[in-house]
Design an enzyme around this catalytic site. Structure first.
Site, short mmCIF file in Angstrom:
data_model
loop_
_atom_site.label_atom_id
_atom_site.label_comp_id
_atom_site.label_asym_id
_atom_site.label_seq_id
_atom_site.Cartn_x
_atom_site.Cartn_y
_atom_site.Cartn_z
N SER A 1 38.09 48.26 26.50
CA SER A 1 37.16 47.76 27.48
C SER A 1 36.74 48.58 28.53
O SER A 1 36.02 49.87 28.06
CB SER A 1 37.83 46.61 28.19
OG SER A 1 36.87 45.95 29.14
N ASP B 1 29.42 61.03 25.74
CA ASP B 1 28.00 60.98 25.50
C ASP B 1 27.43 61.78 26.19
O ASP B 1 26.34 62.54 25.87
CB ASP B 1 27.39 59.59 25.66
CG ASP B 1 27.69 58.75 24.53
OD1 ASP B 1 28.16 59.14 23.52
OD2 ASP B 1 27.12 57.59 24.39
N LYS C 1 37.32 47.22 22.09
CA LYS C 1 36.66 46.00 22.71
C LYS C 1 35.25 46.26 23.50
O LYS C 1 35.27 46.86 24.60
CB LYS C 1 37.59 45.35 23.75
CG LYS C 1 37.40 44.18 24.39
CD LYS C 1 38.22 43.70 25.27
CE LYS C 1 37.60 42.10 26.04
NZ LYS C 1 36.35 42.63 26.96
#
Length: 443
Positions: free
Chosen positions: A292, A303, A317
């Protein structure tokens, strides 16, 4: 966590269509009321003819639980006790054992024990299955019921029976409950490397990470060679804290986006100006217990090429739960969106893949331990872009760099191989950068 009131719901027995209603909408409503009539027929029959008298509240609660259990593993109706437990957990202060769990095939599965808690001290490990609590079988309980049994007054004992893959006999443990007053952020310095450990994204973690960076610089009298952000065994928590932690390390750009059912239902969260580390190298450590909010941070820094992600594939998740208060002390926890990393990748079911896979060689049970991830849960959501099975399977090819056994690692005095490997990596990087600066000066 946004809480808002829901309007009262009523079941209407008669159906009437407004003159201006479209045929398709009318047909849909007619079908809906037909299904509601089936429900009312069953409700009335059970209420009047079941072998024992059952109160309406029990029947309606069962119907609500059944409706939500047909959706995904994270949607649920919270009673007053459940709601209070959830609020205590996000506040980071409650009485219990200190483990993040899920329900799998009727038993409680340990996603991760929280570092420094009674469960961690007793030797509970990620991948364990809890089959009995106080000699009562877990099979048939709801997850909330099992959690309630493990929580309780600090200083009292709870007996749990654990099945651990790779072990022949069940493990019997008696654990003393304690106040789980989580210190979500802890820091240390090793070999001129700043190590920041986050065990849960409760409030106010973002502020805690910023304080940790300032404390590390104060102890060293300047910047460290780099930072290790340890998110292993971190089951997640509050979205806003994940955004704040990512913002500490990013100069600018998107951190995460939430996308709901409608195409236009997109909410984006951005970093503000200023990298508190001033561009120092960062390694993020993750494992199968990182879920999460942990995956939001790891995905954002990965990224943006702001950090090297190291360790093992995360839990996966990638869904967002909205908690809506339905009464004075009850609430609905409903999955309302998926979240996406800045590059547009959904980690739902697939997880965050490390840039460098580093197994935890110091764990003697690592080869036998089951690594349950979101993709293994019944009725889990799939990533909208689709996830191939191959992405979810662990690479079984042995890496010659990681051929040492747990015993050999222990003999070398290494307690945590993944952390040791990350510290060594930053040390080598620091030496390389220093060599490049010297070469540039000589030129």
């Amino acid at each position: 966590m946004a809480l808002s009131a829901l309007p009262a719901l009523a079941i209407v027995g008669a159906v009437s269509l407004a003159p201006g209603m479209s045929a398709s909408a009318g047909a849909q409503d007619a079908k809906t009321y037909e299904e509601l009539e089936k429900f009312m027929a069953v409700f009335q029959r059970v209420r009047e003819n079941y072998v024992e008298e059952v109160d309406d509240e029990t029947l309606i609660r069962g119907a609500i639980d059944g409706m939500l259990s047909s959706l995904d593993p994270h949607s649920a109706y919270l009673t007053a006790t459940d709601f209070q437990n959830m609020r205590q957990t996000t506040d980071g202060n409650y009485g219990g054992l200190g483990i993040s769990v899920n329900m799998q095939q009727g038993v409680v599965y340990v996603v991760s024990p929280t570092e420094g808690t009674p469960a961690d001290a007793a030797g509970v490990k990620a991948g364990d299955f809890i089959t009995q609590i106080n000699d009562e079988l877990v099979f048939g309980m709801t997850l909330d019921e099992a959690i309630s049994m493990m929580r309780g007054r600090p200083g009292t004992d709870v007996d749990i029976t654990i099945i651990r893959p790779g072990r022949q006999e069940p493990i019997e443990l008696t654990i003393t409950r304690a106040i789980i007053d989580l210190k979500p952020v802890q820091w240390s310095v090793e070999d001129n490397v700043g190590i920041i450990n986050i065990n849960q994204f409760s409030s106010p973690v973002g502020e805690g990470v910023a304080d940790a960076i300032r404390s590390i610089k104060a102890e060293l009298g300047g910047h460290p060679a780099g930072y290790i952000l340890d998110l292993r065994r971190n089951p997640g928590g509050l979205l806003d804290q994940a955004v704040e932690v990512s913002d500490v390390f990013l100069e600018r750009g998107e951190v995460v986006s939430e996308r709901g059912r409608d195409k236009g239902d997109i909410q984006r969260f951005y970093a503000t100006d200023g990298d508190l580390t001033e561009g120092r190298p960062v390694i993020v450590l993750i494992d199968a217990g990182s879920a999460s909010a942990s995956e939001i941070v790891a995905g954002a820094l990965q990224d943006h090429r702001r950090a090297v992600v190291m360790g093992e594939t995360s839990f996966g998740k990638g869904s967002v739960q909205t908690v809506v208060q339905t009464g004075e002390m009850t609430a609905l926890r409903l999955t309302t969106a998926r979240y996406y990393t800045p590059s547009g990748k959904s980690v739902q079911a697939g997880g965050i893949e490390p840039d460098i896979i580093v197994p935890q060689l110091s764990d003697p049970d690592r080869l036998n331990r089951v690594r349950l991830r979101e993709a293994d849960l019944r009725r889990h959501l799939v990533a909208q872009a689709g996830v191939e099975d191959e992405v979810l399977e662990e690479d079984k090819t042995p890496d010659p760099r990681f051929s040492q056994t747990a015993e050999e690692i222990a003999e070398a005095g290494i307690e945590d191989f993944q952390l040791h490997y990350a510290v060594e990596t930053l040390g080598r990087l620091s030496q390389t950068r220093a060599g490049n600066r010297i070469a540039a000066t000589l030129d």
